[in-house]
Design a protein around this motif. Structure first.
Motif, PDB file in Angstrom:
ATOM      1  N   VAL A 158       0.790  -1.201  -0.114  1.00  0.00           N
ATOM      2  CA  VAL A 158       0.061  -0.160   0.073  1.00  0.00           C
ATOM      3  C   VAL A 158       0.920   1.090   0.000  1.00  0.00           C
ATOM      4  O   VAL A 158       1.730   1.517   0.830  1.00  0.00           O
ATOM      5  N   PRO A 159       0.746   2.076  -1.049  1.00  0.00           N
ATOM      6  CA  PRO A 159       1.582   3.373  -1.074  1.00  0.00           C
ATOM      7  C   PRO A 159       1.377   4.242   0.329  1.00  0.00           C
ATOM      8  O   PRO A 159       0.647   4.359   0.851  1.00  0.00           O
ATOM      9  N   LYS A 160       2.767   4.699   0.727  1.00  0.00           N
ATOM     10  CA  LYS A 160       2.985   5.464   1.933  1.00  0.00           C
ATOM     11  C   LYS A 160       2.549   4.703   3.169  1.00  0.00           C
ATOM     12  O   LYS A 160       2.529   5.143   4.278  1.00  0.00           O
ATOM     13  N   VAL A 161       2.342   3.383   3.022  1.00  0.00           N
ATOM     14  CA  VAL A 161       2.064   2.777   4.069  1.00  0.00           C
ATOM     15  C   VAL A 161       2.846   1.516   4.318  1.00  0.00           C
ATOM     16  O   VAL A 161       3.328   1.297   5.554  1.00  0.00           O
ATOM     17  N   GLY A 162       3.250   0.839   3.239  1.00  0.00           N
ATOM     18  CA  GLY A 162       3.988  -0.313   3.345  1.00  0.00           C
ATOM     19  C   GLY A 162       3.600  -1.665   2.925  1.00  0.00           C
ATOM     20  O   GLY A 162       2.456  -1.644   2.560  1.00  0.00           O
ATOM     21  N   GLY A 183      -4.623   2.625   9.457  1.00  0.00           N
ATOM     22  CA  GLY A 183      -4.939   3.629  10.696  1.00  0.00           C
ATOM     23  C   GLY A 183      -3.795   3.984  11.476  1.00  0.00           C
ATOM     24  O   GLY A 183      -3.828   5.094  12.238  1.00  0.00           O
ATOM     25  N   GLN A 184      -2.513   3.234  11.522  1.00  0.00           N
ATOM     26  CA  GLN A 184      -1.130   3.765  11.985  1.00  0.00           C
ATOM     27  C   GLN A 184      -0.647   5.070  11.371  1.00  0.00           C
ATOM     28  O   GLN A 184       0.127   5.548  11.904  1.00  0.00           O
ATOM     29  N   TYR A 185      -1.062   5.157   9.989  1.00  0.00           N
ATOM     30  CA  TYR A 185      -0.574   6.417   9.458  1.00  0.00           C
ATOM     31  C   TYR A 185      -1.751   7.463   8.963  1.00  0.00           C
ATOM     32  O   TYR A 185      -1.042   8.681   8.755  1.00  0.00           O
ATOM     33  N   LEU A 186      -2.889   6.962   9.026  1.00  0.00           N
ATOM     34  CA  LEU A 186      -3.896   7.913   8.671  1.00  0.00           C
ATOM     35  C   LEU A 186      -4.954   8.066   9.500  1.00  0.00           C
ATOM     36  O   LEU A 186      -5.408   7.407  10.518  1.00  0.00           O
ATOM     37  N   LYS A 187      -5.722   9.260   9.691  1.00  0.00           N
ATOM     38  CA  LYS A 187      -6.614   9.484  10.740  1.00  0.00           C
ATOM     39  C   LYS A 187      -8.058  10.097  10.121  1.00  0.00           C
ATOM     40  O   LYS A 187      -7.844  10.394   8.918  1.00  0.00           O
ATOM     41  N   ASP A 188      -9.090   9.582  10.481  1.00  0.00           N
ATOM     42  CA  ASP A 188     -10.391  10.066  10.058  1.00  0.00           C
ATOM     43  C   ASP A 188     -10.677   9.656   8.659  1.00  0.00           C
ATOM     44  O   ASP A 188     -10.560  10.401   7.691  1.00  0.00           O
TER      45      ASP A 188
END
Length: 373
Positions: A158-162, A183-188
């Motif tokens: 997943v891009p920007k997540v890994g 959810g460890q990298y993005l909110k809402d």
């Protein structure tokens, strides 16, 4: 010339899709019309249809007879020998239709008889693996749509997540797994997951099938789908004891009669990569001909008596003559015997199920239910 006497029993047994012209060349139940030049010295009578004698017509070319015989399976040849022997020993008016082995015509030659489903929603129990593709939609703090494929390591990138490991995870668990990792990298945010394309799984189909080998089948494929891909069991193969092996262990034994006769697909399990489907040689068989709802040659599994065999044939029809039922049997690799039994409940004072349950059935038996006169 003189008319041939009508003879009973049933004609030669031919497999499904027999040689062209076999139906017209044999006289299992057809009528022959007597015709020709009228002799003025004999009394004039109307032309009378009579039954032709059993066996191949005398006008059939030898090559055609040989071709029909070559297409008979071992079971069908044995049933034909039983039919011929019983006709000579105990002639009976009224010919019975040829018998075929039950179930093998379900696997059609175009390999679409039980084609795997590819356009249905994936169930929550579907296990993800290498080659599966998914559509991932994310909205909220960001909006994006991604098409992701499970790589050889069993991961989604997943891009920007890994990487997120998903191999072995069920489709129903996938949304919560992805939401927790992202959810460890993005909110809402919110997300939606759908299947894009199912992977192919390699399975092995061996034993008594028309085309044994390894096959790449869609991820939703079942035992029936793989058997269809291999052309189905041969007539020397069992329909009732098909095993599925996974990691060296038998995980299921499939009796196709459950599906063919009852519509029960509970044993038709979904296949996983590396599964091996084994079709053993056919077990004991018995034929039942004449006035039953589904005359055929049946493979026996738990069936031990005439009641069980009649259940496979879906029972008697009202026109069956019960006071004389004929059974042809091979005794101890030595001889063939023909016997007549009376199944009429009025004669014994017992119900029909009790009478038929008392009549044992053995391998290569042929039971004939003649019509009432």
């Amino acid at each position: 010339g003189p008319l041939a006497p009508a003879s009973g029993g049933f004609g030669p047994l031919v497999p499904i899709g027999g040689a062209p012209g076999a139906a017209s060349a044999t006289a299992g139940g057809g009528n022959a019309t007597v015709s020709g030049t009228t002799n003025s010295s004999l009394p004039q009578t109307a032309t009378t249809p009579v039954q032709a004698p059993p066996g191949p017509a005398t006008g059939q070319p030898p090559a055609a007879t040989a071709e029909v015989s070559a297409e008979l399976s071992a079971a069908e040849r044995a049933m034909q020998e039983a039919a011929d022997g019983s006709q000579k020993a105990k002639p009976q008016a009224g010919a019975l239709a040829p018998l075929q082995q039950f179930g093998y015509n379900f696997f059609r030659g175009d390999a679409r008889g039980f084609a795997p489903l590819t356009d249905v929603p994936v169930g929550n129990d579907y296990i993800l693996g290498t080659g599966d593709r998914i559509n991932l939609s994310i909205w909220g703090s960001i909006e994006t749509s991604l098409e992701l494929e499970v790589n050889q390591n069993g991961d989604l990138v997943v891009p920007k997540v890994g990487t997120i490991h998903v191999a072995g995870v069920s489709y129903g668990q996938l949304p919560s797994l992805l939401k927790g990792q992202i959810g460890q990298y993005l909110k809402d945010f919110h997300l939606s997951v759908t299947m894009n394309r199912l992977r192919l799984v390699k399975v092995y189909v061996v034993g008594q099938v028309k085309a044994p080998g390894d096959y790449n089948v869609p991820g939703l494929s079942t035992v029936l789908n793989a058997l269809t891909a291999a052309g189905g069991p041969t007539k020397n193969g069992s329909l009732r004891s098909i095993t599925v092996k996974r990691d060296g262990k038998v995980v299921e034994t499939v009796d196709l009669y459950d599906f063919f006769l009852k519509g029960d697909k509970s044993k038709d399990i979904r296949l996983l990569p590396g599964d091996a489907i084994y079709v053993p040689s056919i077990g004991p068989v018995a034929g039942i001909a004449g006035n039953v709802r589904r005359p055929a040659i049946y493979e026996l599994k738990h069936e031990k008596n005439l009641k069980d065999l009649l259940a496979l044939a879906d029972g008697l029809v009202p026109t069956g003559y019960l006071q004389r039922v004929q059974i042809s049997r091979v005794d101890a690799h030595d001889k063939r015997t023909v016997s007549d039994i009376n199944l009429d409940p009025k004669s014994s004072g017992k119900v029909l199920d009790t009478v038929t349950a008392s009549v044992g059935i053995k391998d290569l038996d042929v039971v004939k239910i003649f019509p009432i006169d």
